[in-house]
Design an enzyme around this catalytic site. Sequence first.
Site, mmCIF file in Angstrom:
data_model
loop_
_atom_site.group_PDB
_atom_site.id
_atom_site.type_symbol
_atom_site.label_atom_id
_atom_site.label_comp_id
_atom_site.label_asym_id
_atom_site.label_seq_id
_atom_site.Cartn_x
_atom_site.Cartn_y
_atom_site.Cartn_z
ATOM 1 N N ARG A 156 0.862 -1.199 0.000
ATOM 2 C CA ARG A 156 0.000 0.000 0.000
ATOM 3 C C ARG A 156 0.893 1.243 0.000
ATOM 4 O O ARG A 156 2.125 1.144 0.128
ATOM 5 C CB ARG A 156 -0.976 0.004 1.192
ATOM 6 C CG ARG A 156 -0.332 -0.004 2.561
ATOM 7 C CD ARG A 156 -1.393 -0.184 3.667
ATOM 8 N NE ARG A 156 -0.794 -0.424 4.968
ATOM 9 C CZ ARG A 156 -0.583 0.506 5.899
ATOM 10 N NH1 ARG A 156 -0.959 1.740 5.671
ATOM 11 N NH2 ARG A 156 -0.023 0.194 7.045
ATOM 12 N N GLY A 157 0.226 2.391 -0.161
ATOM 13 C CA GLY A 157 0.948 3.658 -0.076
ATOM 14 C C GLY A 157 2.047 3.791 -1.128
ATOM 15 O O GLY A 157 1.902 3.362 -2.279
ATOM 16 N N ASP A 203 8.350 -9.258 6.776
ATOM 17 C CA ASP A 203 8.240 -8.291 7.867
ATOM 18 C C ASP A 203 9.671 -7.844 8.124
ATOM 19 O O ASP A 203 10.517 -8.667 8.529
ATOM 20 C CB ASP A 203 7.628 -8.962 9.107
ATOM 21 C CG ASP A 203 7.475 -7.989 10.275
ATOM 22 O OD1 ASP A 203 8.281 -7.038 10.366
ATOM 23 O OD2 ASP A 203 6.579 -8.201 11.100
ATOM 24 N N VAL A 204 9.968 -6.576 7.876
ATOM 25 C CA VAL A 204 11.362 -6.122 7.937
ATOM 26 C C VAL A 204 11.961 -6.238 9.344
ATOM 27 O O VAL A 204 13.183 -6.231 9.496
ATOM 28 C CB VAL A 204 11.529 -4.677 7.405
ATOM 29 C CG1 VAL A 204 11.181 -4.599 5.922
ATOM 30 C CG2 VAL A 204 10.717 -3.677 8.214
ATOM 31 N N ASN A 230 11.359 1.086 1.966
ATOM 32 C CA ASN A 230 10.187 1.978 2.002
ATOM 33 C C ASN A 230 9.351 1.777 3.270
ATOM 34 O O ASN A 230 8.764 2.725 3.781
ATOM 35 C CB ASN A 230 9.332 1.709 0.754
ATOM 36 C CG ASN A 230 7.940 2.270 0.879
ATOM 37 O OD1 ASN A 230 7.711 3.462 0.736
ATOM 38 N ND2 ASN A 230 6.977 1.399 1.192
ATOM 39 N N TYR A 236 8.895 9.895 15.815
ATOM 40 C CA TYR A 236 9.097 9.757 14.364
ATOM 41 C C TYR A 236 10.327 10.549 13.926
ATOM 42 O O TYR A 236 11.169 10.043 13.175
ATOM 43 C CB TYR A 236 7.850 10.243 13.638
ATOM 44 C CG TYR A 236 7.881 10.041 12.141
ATOM 45 C CD1 TYR A 236 7.721 8.771 11.582
ATOM 46 C CD2 TYR A 236 8.052 11.122 11.270
ATOM 47 C CE1 TYR A 236 7.730 8.583 10.206
ATOM 48 C CE2 TYR A 236 8.056 10.949 9.889
ATOM 49 C CZ TYR A 236 7.898 9.674 9.358
ATOM 50 O OH TYR A 236 7.908 9.493 7.990
ATOM 51 N N LYS A 242 13.803 8.966 12.060
ATOM 52 C CA LYS A 242 14.242 9.306 10.703
ATOM 53 C C LYS A 242 15.605 10.017 10.734
ATOM 54 O O LYS A 242 16.434 9.813 9.841
ATOM 55 C CB LYS A 242 13.183 10.162 10.000
ATOM 56 C CG LYS A 242 11.878 9.407 9.698
ATOM 57 C CD LYS A 242 12.073 8.209 8.765
ATOM 58 C CE LYS A 242 10.736 7.659 8.252
ATOM 59 N NZ LYS A 242 10.911 6.490 7.363
HETATM 60 P P1 NAP Z 1 1.802 3.900 4.685
HETATM 61 O O1 NAP Z 1 0.768 4.226 3.668
HETATM 62 O O2 NAP Z 1 1.426 3.942 6.114
HETATM 63 O O3 NAP Z 1 2.417 2.467 4.340
HETATM 64 C C1 NAP Z 1 3.432 1.945 5.150
HETATM 65 C C2 NAP Z 1 3.921 0.646 4.545
HETATM 66 O O4 NAP Z 1 4.979 0.145 5.379
HETATM 67 C C3 NAP Z 1 2.833 -0.436 4.501
HETATM 68 O O5 NAP Z 1 3.016 -1.224 3.345
HETATM 69 C C4 NAP Z 1 3.145 -1.258 5.743
HETATM 70 O O6 NAP Z 1 2.732 -2.610 5.681
HETATM 71 C C5 NAP Z 1 4.669 -1.210 5.708
HETATM 72 N N1 NAP Z 1 5.277 -1.644 6.951
HETATM 73 C C6 NAP Z 1 5.197 -1.071 8.181
HETATM 74 N N2 NAP Z 1 5.878 -1.810 9.083
HETATM 75 C C7 NAP Z 1 6.389 -2.871 8.403
HETATM 76 C C8 NAP Z 1 7.178 -3.993 8.761
HETATM 77 N N3 NAP Z 1 7.601 -4.205 10.005
HETATM 78 N N4 NAP Z 1 7.535 -4.871 7.782
HETATM 79 C C9 NAP Z 1 7.131 -4.686 6.511
HETATM 80 N N5 NAP Z 1 6.358 -3.673 6.105
HETATM 81 C C10 NAP Z 1 5.994 -2.777 7.050
HETATM 82 O O7 NAP Z 1 3.052 4.885 4.540
HETATM 83 P P2 NAP Z 1 3.629 5.654 3.259
HETATM 84 O O8 NAP Z 1 3.120 7.024 3.293
HETATM 85 O O9 NAP Z 1 3.485 4.830 2.042
HETATM 86 O O10 NAP Z 1 5.168 5.752 3.697
HETATM 87 C C11 NAP Z 1 6.213 5.021 3.077
HETATM 88 C C12 NAP Z 1 7.528 5.555 3.603
HETATM 89 O O11 NAP Z 1 7.624 6.960 3.318
HETATM 90 C C13 NAP Z 1 7.696 5.422 5.124
HETATM 91 O O12 NAP Z 1 9.017 5.065 5.431
HETATM 92 C C14 NAP Z 1 7.368 6.829 5.631
HETATM 93 O O13 NAP Z 1 7.979 7.106 6.869
HETATM 94 C C15 NAP Z 1 7.908 7.678 4.495
HETATM 95 N N6 NAP Z 1 7.322 9.028 4.430
HETATM 96 C C16 NAP Z 1 6.012 9.205 4.107
HETATM 97 C C17 NAP Z 1 5.482 10.496 4.040
HETATM 98 C C18 NAP Z 1 4.062 10.784 3.658
HETATM 99 O O14 NAP Z 1 3.666 11.980 3.649
HETATM 100 N N7 NAP Z 1 3.242 9.799 3.329
HETATM 101 C C19 NAP Z 1 6.313 11.606 4.313
HETATM 102 C C20 NAP Z 1 7.643 11.386 4.652
HETATM 103 C C21 NAP Z 1 8.132 10.091 4.688
HETATM 104 P P3 NAP Z 1 1.349 -3.148 6.396
HETATM 105 O O15 NAP Z 1 0.243 -2.858 5.425
HETATM 106 O O16 NAP Z 1 1.625 -4.592 6.619
HETATM 107 O O17 NAP Z 1 1.190 -2.352 7.676
#
Ligand code: NAP
Length: 227
Positions: A11-12, A54-55, A79, A149, A153
């Site tokens: 997702r995401g 699962d990382v 990611n 958070y 990071k």
């Molecule tokens: P998201 O929609 O919440 O998706 C997070 C993803 O990480 C999901 O696929 C989730 O899997 C996976 N995940 C979490 N813990 C995990 C684990 N232990 N093992 C494997 N997978 C795991 O977040 P996103 O917005 O796509 O964010 C992706 C990255 O970008 C992250 O590192 C986030 O910190 C960074 N980021 C995002 C934003 C933003 O505005 N969205 C801004 C800055 C940085 P499950 O479905 O299994 O939970």
Amino acid sequence: MTSVLITGANRGLGLEFTRQYAADGWRVFAACRDPAGARDLAAVEGDVSAETLDVDDGPQVAALANKLSGQPIDVLINNAGIYGPKDVTRDTVDYDAWGQVFRTNTMSPLAVSAAFAANVAQGGQKKIITLSSIMGSIAENDSSGDFIYRSSKAAVNAVMKSLAGDLKSEGITVAVLHPGWVRTDMGGPDAAIEAPESVTGMRAVIAGLKESDSGRFLNYDGTEIPW
Ligand code: NAP
């Protein structure tokens, strides 16, 4: 064939990376915690294999590394990430939850990078990318709170800077990227941009990275972010 391994691909931003690289003809190893339940991922057309990861799970990381042993990987994208508890004040910090966020956001990207460094060294592009956040920039921090958070990071930035030095002799480029504030489950509905715009930008940045860029912290539009 050019290949990419993406964590959190269900997702995401991870799902959008998978869609775009697959549409571009790349071989995509799309790793996620529950491939059987990842319906959006299953719907992506192209050369995509859903892998269980699962990382935070050391044996699962080792099992996937064993399964992909000898398989060149051009780009590894760390990611997967979590935000952790929100609206935390200095008096309400959940220190166990902080530990979990550190595990997923800071320690696991190194564990995954170490496990697949040999694959990346065999790839044509030799790039390890980690999704960080501008919230990890100490220079850009002009607000209060978000201890958990932000620190996770900032710490992964430090880890990846060290890894860049570590893997220099193997010709591997290591970079950390800020994806922008993106409308995902984490970014929320008020975020500034959609995932396709963010990922299109990050893919262009990744494609343009040279060995001399190793150790940089870049925005999705390619501009430098101060540490
Ligand atoms: P998201 O929609 O919440 O998706 C997070 C993803 O990480 C999901 O696929 C989730 O899997 C996976 N995940 C979490 N813990 C995990 C684990 N232990 N093992 C494997 N997978 C795991 O977040 P996103 O917005 O796509 O964010 C992706 C990255 O970008 C992250 O590192 C986030 O910190 C960074 N980021 C995002 C934003 C933003 O505005 N969205 C801004 C800055 C940085 P499950 O479905 O299994 O939970």
